[in-house]
Enzyme design. Structure first.
Site, mmCIF file in Angstrom:
data_model
loop_
_atom_site.group_PDB
_atom_site.id
_atom_site.type_symbol
_atom_site.label_atom_id
_atom_site.label_comp_id
_atom_site.label_asym_id
_atom_site.label_seq_id
_atom_site.Cartn_x
_atom_site.Cartn_y
_atom_site.Cartn_z
ATOM 1 N N GLY A 26 -29.774 32.173 110.710
ATOM 2 C CA GLY A 26 -31.071 32.380 110.396
ATOM 3 C C GLY A 26 -31.789 30.820 110.397
ATOM 4 O O GLY A 26 -33.001 30.657 110.916
ATOM 5 N N ARG A 27 -30.925 29.843 110.711
ATOM 6 C CA ARG A 27 -31.221 28.293 110.775
ATOM 7 C C ARG A 27 -30.140 27.644 111.299
ATOM 8 O O ARG A 27 -29.151 27.977 111.466
ATOM 9 C CB ARG A 27 -32.140 28.029 109.570
ATOM 10 C CG ARG A 27 -30.864 27.835 108.288
ATOM 11 C CD ARG A 27 -31.219 27.563 107.049
ATOM 12 N NE ARG A 27 -30.235 27.503 105.854
ATOM 13 C CZ ARG A 27 -30.477 27.356 104.716
ATOM 14 N NH1 ARG A 27 -31.464 27.382 104.172
ATOM 15 N NH2 ARG A 27 -29.446 27.316 103.844
ATOM 16 N N ASP A 83 -24.734 38.427 100.994
ATOM 17 C CA ASP A 83 -23.848 37.662 100.695
ATOM 18 C C ASP A 83 -22.492 37.905 101.497
ATOM 19 O O ASP A 83 -21.683 38.703 101.005
ATOM 20 C CB ASP A 83 -23.785 37.550 99.191
ATOM 21 C CG ASP A 83 -22.637 36.323 98.742
ATOM 22 O OD1 ASP A 83 -22.152 35.825 99.241
ATOM 23 O OD2 ASP A 83 -22.698 36.604 97.495
ATOM 24 N N SER A 170 -13.858 22.364 110.139
ATOM 25 C CA SER A 170 -14.603 21.154 109.856
ATOM 26 C C SER A 170 -13.541 19.748 110.201
ATOM 27 O O SER A 170 -12.335 20.152 109.990
ATOM 28 C CB SER A 170 -15.239 20.976 108.326
ATOM 29 O OG SER A 170 -15.558 19.851 108.341
ATOM 30 N N TYR A 183 -14.209 21.477 99.420
ATOM 31 C CA TYR A 183 -14.706 21.906 100.896
ATOM 32 C C TYR A 183 -13.843 21.858 102.136
ATOM 33 O O TYR A 183 -13.539 22.933 102.751
ATOM 34 C CB TYR A 183 -16.051 21.340 101.269
ATOM 35 C CG TYR A 183 -16.726 21.540 102.577
ATOM 36 C CD1 TYR A 183 -17.204 22.788 102.813
ATOM 37 C CD2 TYR A 183 -16.577 20.540 103.691
ATOM 38 C CE1 TYR A 183 -17.859 22.949 104.131
ATOM 39 C CE2 TYR A 183 -17.119 20.920 104.911
ATOM 40 C CZ TYR A 183 -17.910 21.975 105.235
ATOM 41 O OH TYR A 183 -18.367 22.352 106.252
ATOM 42 N N ALA A 186 -11.065 24.362 101.667
ATOM 43 C CA ALA A 186 -11.412 25.886 102.060
ATOM 44 C C ALA A 186 -11.341 25.845 103.400
ATOM 45 O O ALA A 186 -11.051 26.877 104.152
ATOM 46 C CB ALA A 186 -12.725 26.093 101.503
ATOM 47 N N LYS A 187 -11.848 24.824 104.182
ATOM 48 C CA LYS A 187 -12.001 24.911 105.871
ATOM 49 C C LYS A 187 -10.553 24.760 106.219
ATOM 50 O O LYS A 187 -10.282 25.569 107.214
ATOM 51 C CB LYS A 187 -12.706 23.500 106.304
ATOM 52 C CG LYS A 187 -14.218 23.613 106.152
ATOM 53 C CD LYS A 187 -14.827 25.039 106.649
ATOM 54 C CE LYS A 187 -16.375 25.147 106.756
ATOM 55 N NZ LYS A 187 -16.984 26.298 107.376
#
Length: 278
Positions: A26-27, A83, A170, A183, A186-187
Protein backbone atom coordinates in the site's frame (compact mmCIF):
# COMPACT_ATOMS: atom_id res chain seq x y z
CA UNK A 1 21.42 13.97 -17.99
CA UNK A 2 20.81 11.97 -14.80
CA UNK A 3 18.56 8.96 -15.42
CA UNK A 4 15.18 9.24 -13.70
CA UNK A 5 14.90 6.21 -11.44
CA UNK A 6 11.62 7.20 -9.80
CA UNK A 7 9.85 4.92 -12.26
CA UNK A 8 11.45 1.71 -13.49
CA UNK A 9 11.73 1.43 -17.28
CA UNK A 10 10.95 -2.03 -18.54
CA UNK A 11 9.26 -3.97 -21.34
CA UNK A 12 5.54 -3.54 -20.76
CA UNK A 13 4.34 -7.04 -21.60
CA UNK A 14 7.00 -9.31 -20.07
CA UNK A 15 4.59 -10.36 -17.28
CA UNK A 16 1.40 -10.28 -19.30
CA UNK A 17 -1.13 -12.84 -18.09
CA UNK A 18 0.50 -13.14 -14.64
CA UNK A 19 -1.28 -12.49 -11.34
CA UNK A 20 0.90 -11.06 -8.57
CA UNK A 21 0.29 -10.51 -4.87
CA UNK A 22 2.71 -8.09 -3.22
CA UNK A 23 2.42 -7.90 0.56
CA UNK A 24 3.03 -4.56 2.21
CA UNK A 25 2.39 -2.72 -1.05
CA UNK A 26 0.00 0.00 0.00
CA UNK A 27 3.01 2.27 0.41
CA UNK A 28 6.78 2.43 0.30
CA UNK A 29 8.96 -0.15 -1.36
CA UNK A 30 6.07 -2.59 -1.78
CA UNK A 31 4.10 -0.04 -3.75
CA UNK A 32 7.06 0.62 -6.03
CA UNK A 33 7.37 -3.13 -6.61
CA UNK A 34 3.67 -3.32 -7.48
CA UNK A 35 4.13 -0.46 -9.94
CA UNK A 36 7.06 -2.27 -11.57
CA UNK A 37 5.04 -5.48 -12.01
CA UNK A 38 2.05 -3.55 -13.37
CA UNK A 39 4.28 -1.75 -15.85
CA UNK A 40 5.46 -5.15 -17.07
CA UNK A 41 1.87 -6.23 -17.70
CA UNK A 42 0.92 -8.21 -14.57
CA UNK A 43 -2.41 -7.97 -12.80
CA UNK A 44 -1.58 -7.10 -9.20
CA UNK A 45 -3.17 -7.39 -5.77
CA UNK A 46 -1.79 -4.77 -3.42
CA UNK A 47 -1.93 -5.40 0.32
CA UNK A 48 -1.57 -3.67 3.63
CA UNK A 49 -2.42 -4.54 7.19
CA UNK A 50 -5.48 -2.26 7.09
CA UNK A 51 -7.23 0.17 4.77
CA UNK A 52 -5.69 3.28 6.36
CA UNK A 53 -2.03 2.18 6.41
CA UNK A 54 -0.96 3.98 3.19
CA UNK A 55 -1.77 7.34 4.80
CA UNK A 56 0.75 6.97 7.64
CA UNK A 57 3.59 8.60 5.69
CA UNK A 58 1.46 10.51 3.20
CA UNK A 59 1.67 8.03 0.31
CA UNK A 60 -2.07 7.63 -0.29
CA UNK A 61 -5.42 8.38 1.30
CA UNK A 62 -6.11 4.68 1.83
CA UNK A 63 -5.55 1.32 0.17
CA UNK A 64 -8.60 1.66 -2.09
CA UNK A 65 -7.32 5.00 -3.37
CA UNK A 66 -3.90 3.50 -4.10
CA UNK A 67 -5.52 0.61 -5.99
CA UNK A 68 -7.61 3.05 -8.02
CA UNK A 69 -4.52 5.08 -8.90
CA UNK A 70 -2.53 2.03 -9.98
CA UNK A 71 -5.43 0.66 -12.02
CA UNK A 72 -4.93 3.55 -14.42
CA UNK A 73 -1.85 1.80 -15.83
CA UNK A 74 -4.03 -0.55 -17.88
CA UNK A 75 -3.96 -3.79 -15.88
CA UNK A 76 -6.29 -5.06 -13.18
CA UNK A 77 -5.45 -3.98 -9.62
CA UNK A 78 -7.30 -4.87 -6.42
CA UNK A 79 -6.56 -4.26 -2.77
CA UNK A 80 -6.67 -6.72 0.13
CA UNK A 81 -6.08 -6.15 3.83
CA UNK A 82 -5.03 -8.42 6.66
CA UNK A 83 -2.34 -9.43 9.12
CA UNK A 84 0.14 -11.75 7.42
CA UNK A 85 0.99 -13.37 10.76
CA UNK A 86 -2.65 -14.52 11.16
CA UNK A 87 -3.24 -17.80 9.29
CA UNK A 88 -6.98 -17.22 8.86
CA UNK A 89 -6.39 -13.71 7.51
CA UNK A 90 -3.83 -15.06 5.06
CA UNK A 91 -6.31 -17.68 3.82
CA UNK A 92 -9.00 -15.02 3.39
CA UNK A 93 -6.66 -12.71 1.47
CA UNK A 94 -5.53 -15.51 -0.81
CA UNK A 95 -9.12 -16.46 -1.59
CA UNK A 96 -10.04 -12.82 -2.28
CA UNK A 97 -7.14 -12.34 -4.70
CA UNK A 98 -7.87 -15.54 -6.60
CA UNK A 99 -11.59 -14.70 -6.79
CA UNK A 100 -10.83 -11.22 -8.09
CA UNK A 101 -7.87 -11.83 -10.40
CA UNK A 102 -7.30 -15.58 -10.79
CA UNK A 103 -4.63 -18.00 -9.58
CA UNK A 104 -1.60 -16.28 -8.09
CA UNK A 105 1.54 -16.89 -10.16
CA UNK A 106 3.84 -14.32 -8.48
CA UNK A 107 4.14 -13.80 -4.72
CA UNK A 108 6.32 -11.03 -3.33
CA UNK A 109 6.67 -11.09 0.45
CA UNK A 110 7.66 -7.48 1.08
CA UNK A 111 5.72 -6.83 4.30
CA UNK A 112 7.80 -6.82 7.47
CA UNK A 113 9.97 -4.34 9.29
CA UNK A 114 11.70 -3.85 12.62
CA UNK A 115 8.45 -3.19 14.46
CA UNK A 116 7.85 -4.40 17.99
CA UNK A 117 4.82 -5.16 20.12
CA UNK A 118 3.81 -1.50 20.49
CA UNK A 119 3.93 -0.83 16.74
CA UNK A 120 7.22 1.07 16.90
CA UNK A 121 10.88 0.08 16.80
CA UNK A 122 11.87 -2.04 19.81
CA UNK A 123 13.67 -0.05 22.49
CA UNK A 124 16.00 -1.44 23.75
CA UNK A 125 16.90 -3.35 20.60
CA UNK A 126 20.11 -5.27 21.30
CA UNK A 127 21.01 -8.94 21.49
CA UNK A 128 20.58 -9.21 25.27
CA UNK A 129 18.16 -6.44 26.20
CA UNK A 130 15.35 -6.63 23.62
CA UNK A 131 12.10 -7.65 25.32
CA UNK A 132 10.60 -11.04 24.60
CA UNK A 133 7.35 -9.37 23.49
CA UNK A 134 9.23 -7.25 20.94
CA UNK A 135 11.29 -10.23 19.75
CA UNK A 136 8.15 -12.30 19.19
CA UNK A 137 6.42 -9.41 17.36
CA UNK A 138 9.38 -8.89 15.00
CA UNK A 139 9.58 -12.61 14.19
CA UNK A 140 5.82 -12.80 13.62
CA UNK A 141 5.83 -9.77 11.32
CA UNK A 142 8.76 -11.04 9.25
CA UNK A 143 9.54 -14.76 9.31
CA UNK A 144 6.16 -16.18 10.36
CA UNK A 145 4.27 -13.87 7.99
CA UNK A 146 6.49 -14.85 5.07
CA UNK A 147 6.13 -18.54 5.90
CA UNK A 148 2.33 -18.34 6.17
CA UNK A 149 2.03 -16.55 2.83
CA UNK A 150 4.18 -19.20 1.16
CA UNK A 151 2.21 -22.01 2.80
CA UNK A 152 -1.04 -20.53 1.48
CA UNK A 153 0.06 -19.85 -2.11
CA UNK A 154 2.96 -22.14 -3.04
CA UNK A 155 0.87 -25.36 -3.16
CA UNK A 156 -1.32 -23.91 -5.92
CA UNK A 157 1.73 -22.87 -7.87
CA UNK A 158 3.20 -26.35 -7.48
CA UNK A 159 -0.03 -27.96 -8.68
CA UNK A 160 0.03 -25.74 -11.79
CA UNK A 161 3.81 -26.28 -12.17
CA UNK A 162 4.41 -22.56 -12.57
CA UNK A 163 5.16 -19.67 -10.27
CA UNK A 164 7.75 -17.39 -8.74
CA UNK A 165 8.14 -16.33 -5.12
CA UNK A 166 10.38 -13.45 -4.06
CA UNK A 167 10.99 -13.11 -0.33
CA UNK A 168 12.67 -10.20 1.38
CA UNK A 169 15.83 -10.44 3.38
CA UNK A 170 17.96 -7.48 4.43
CA UNK A 171 21.57 -6.43 4.63
CA UNK A 172 21.16 -7.25 8.36
CA UNK A 173 20.55 -10.92 7.50
CA UNK A 174 24.12 -11.38 6.27
CA UNK A 175 26.28 -9.68 8.88
CA UNK A 176 26.44 -9.06 12.60
CA UNK A 177 24.50 -5.97 13.63
CA UNK A 178 23.50 -4.06 16.72
CA UNK A 179 20.88 -2.73 17.24
CA UNK A 180 18.09 -4.42 15.19
CA UNK A 181 19.46 -7.82 16.22
CA UNK A 182 16.16 -9.75 16.22
CA UNK A 183 15.17 -8.15 12.92
CA UNK A 184 18.44 -9.37 11.41
CA UNK A 185 17.82 -12.85 12.82
CA UNK A 186 14.27 -12.93 11.42
CA UNK A 187 15.55 -11.93 8.00
CA UNK A 188 18.30 -14.54 8.18
CA UNK A 189 15.58 -17.10 8.94
CA UNK A 190 13.71 -15.96 5.82
CA UNK A 191 16.87 -16.43 3.74
CA UNK A 192 17.32 -20.00 4.90
CA UNK A 193 13.61 -20.82 4.69
CA UNK A 194 13.79 -19.65 1.07
CA UNK A 195 16.57 -22.16 0.34
CA UNK A 196 14.58 -24.96 1.95
CA UNK A 197 11.37 -24.05 0.12
CA UNK A 198 13.25 -23.77 -3.18
CA UNK A 199 14.53 -27.31 -2.67
CA UNK A 200 11.04 -28.65 -1.98
CA UNK A 201 9.49 -26.86 -4.96
CA UNK A 202 12.28 -27.65 -7.42
CA UNK A 203 10.50 -30.66 -9.02
CA UNK A 204 7.42 -28.50 -9.77
CA UNK A 205 9.36 -25.73 -11.49
CA UNK A 206 8.30 -23.10 -8.93
CA UNK A 207 11.18 -20.74 -8.18
CA UNK A 208 11.86 -19.12 -4.80
CA UNK A 209 14.47 -16.41 -4.30
CA UNK A 210 15.42 -13.61 -1.91
CA UNK A 211 16.15 -9.95 -2.48
CA UNK A 212 18.24 -8.41 0.32
CA UNK A 213 18.25 -4.63 -0.06
CA UNK A 214 20.52 -2.13 1.57
CA UNK A 215 19.15 1.09 3.11
CA UNK A 216 16.49 2.42 0.73
CA UNK A 217 14.93 5.87 0.49
CA UNK A 218 11.29 5.07 1.16
CA UNK A 219 9.01 7.62 2.81
CA UNK A 220 9.09 5.62 6.04
CA UNK A 221 12.90 5.36 5.97
CA UNK A 222 13.23 9.12 5.53
CA UNK A 223 10.64 9.90 8.22
CA UNK A 224 11.82 7.56 10.96
CA UNK A 225 15.58 7.90 11.13
CA UNK A 226 18.43 10.36 10.89
CA UNK A 227 19.83 10.19 7.37
CA UNK A 228 23.28 11.07 6.10
CA UNK A 229 23.02 13.89 3.52
CA UNK A 230 26.08 12.49 1.75
CA UNK A 231 24.16 9.27 1.08
CA UNK A 232 21.28 11.06 -0.67
CA UNK A 233 23.44 11.96 -3.64
CA UNK A 234 22.95 11.69 -7.37
CA UNK A 235 25.58 10.78 -9.90
CA UNK A 236 27.64 7.69 -10.57
CA UNK A 237 28.73 6.78 -7.04
CA UNK A 238 27.19 3.72 -5.39
CA UNK A 239 28.08 5.13 -1.98
CA UNK A 240 24.50 6.21 -1.34
CA UNK A 241 21.07 4.97 -0.29
CA UNK A 242 19.15 2.86 -2.80
CA UNK A 243 16.20 4.26 -4.70
CA UNK A 244 13.03 2.16 -4.40
CA UNK A 245 12.88 1.56 -8.17
CA UNK A 246 16.32 -0.06 -8.07
CA UNK A 247 15.06 -2.69 -5.62
CA UNK A 248 11.81 -3.10 -7.56
CA UNK A 249 13.71 -3.84 -10.77
CA UNK A 250 15.56 -6.69 -9.06
CA UNK A 251 12.28 -8.14 -7.79
CA UNK A 252 10.72 -7.90 -11.25
CA UNK A 253 13.71 -9.72 -12.75
CA UNK A 254 13.34 -12.61 -10.30
CA UNK A 255 9.60 -12.77 -10.97
CA UNK A 256 9.97 -12.84 -14.75
CA UNK A 257 10.85 -15.63 -17.22
CA UNK A 258 14.26 -13.97 -17.70
CA UNK A 259 15.32 -15.64 -14.43
CA UNK A 260 13.67 -18.95 -15.26
CA UNK A 261 16.60 -21.12 -14.11
CA UNK A 262 17.38 -19.17 -10.92
CA UNK A 263 16.06 -20.52 -7.62
CA UNK A 264 17.15 -20.64 -4.01
CA UNK A 265 19.40 -17.62 -4.48
CA UNK A 266 19.96 -14.35 -2.65
CA UNK A 267 20.30 -11.18 -4.70
CA UNK A 268 21.83 -8.46 -2.53
CA UNK A 269 20.84 -5.08 -3.94
CA UNK A 270 22.99 -2.82 -1.81
CA UNK A 271 25.38 -0.98 -4.10
CA UNK A 272 28.23 -3.22 -2.96
CA UNK A 273 28.07 -2.16 0.69
CA UNK A 274 28.14 -5.80 1.80
CA UNK A 275 31.04 -7.45 -0.01
CA UNK A 276 31.46 -10.89 1.48
CA UNK A 277 31.53 -14.43 0.17
CA UNK A 278 28.23 -15.84 1.51
Amino acid sequence: MEQDLSQAAMPAASLGGQVALVTGSGRGLGRTIAEALIARGADVAIHDINEEAPAQYGEGANLSAVAATLSGAGTRVIGVTGDISDESAVAAMTAAVEAGLGPISILVNCAGGDIGAAGTKPDPNGALDVSLADAMAVFQRNFIGTMLMCRAIAPGMAARQAGAIVNFGSLNAHQGVSPEVVYGCAKAAIVHYTRCLALELRPSGVRVNVVSPGPTMTARFLATRATDPRMMGEGASLDRYARPAEIASAVAFLAAPDSGFISGQVLRVDGGIGLYAA
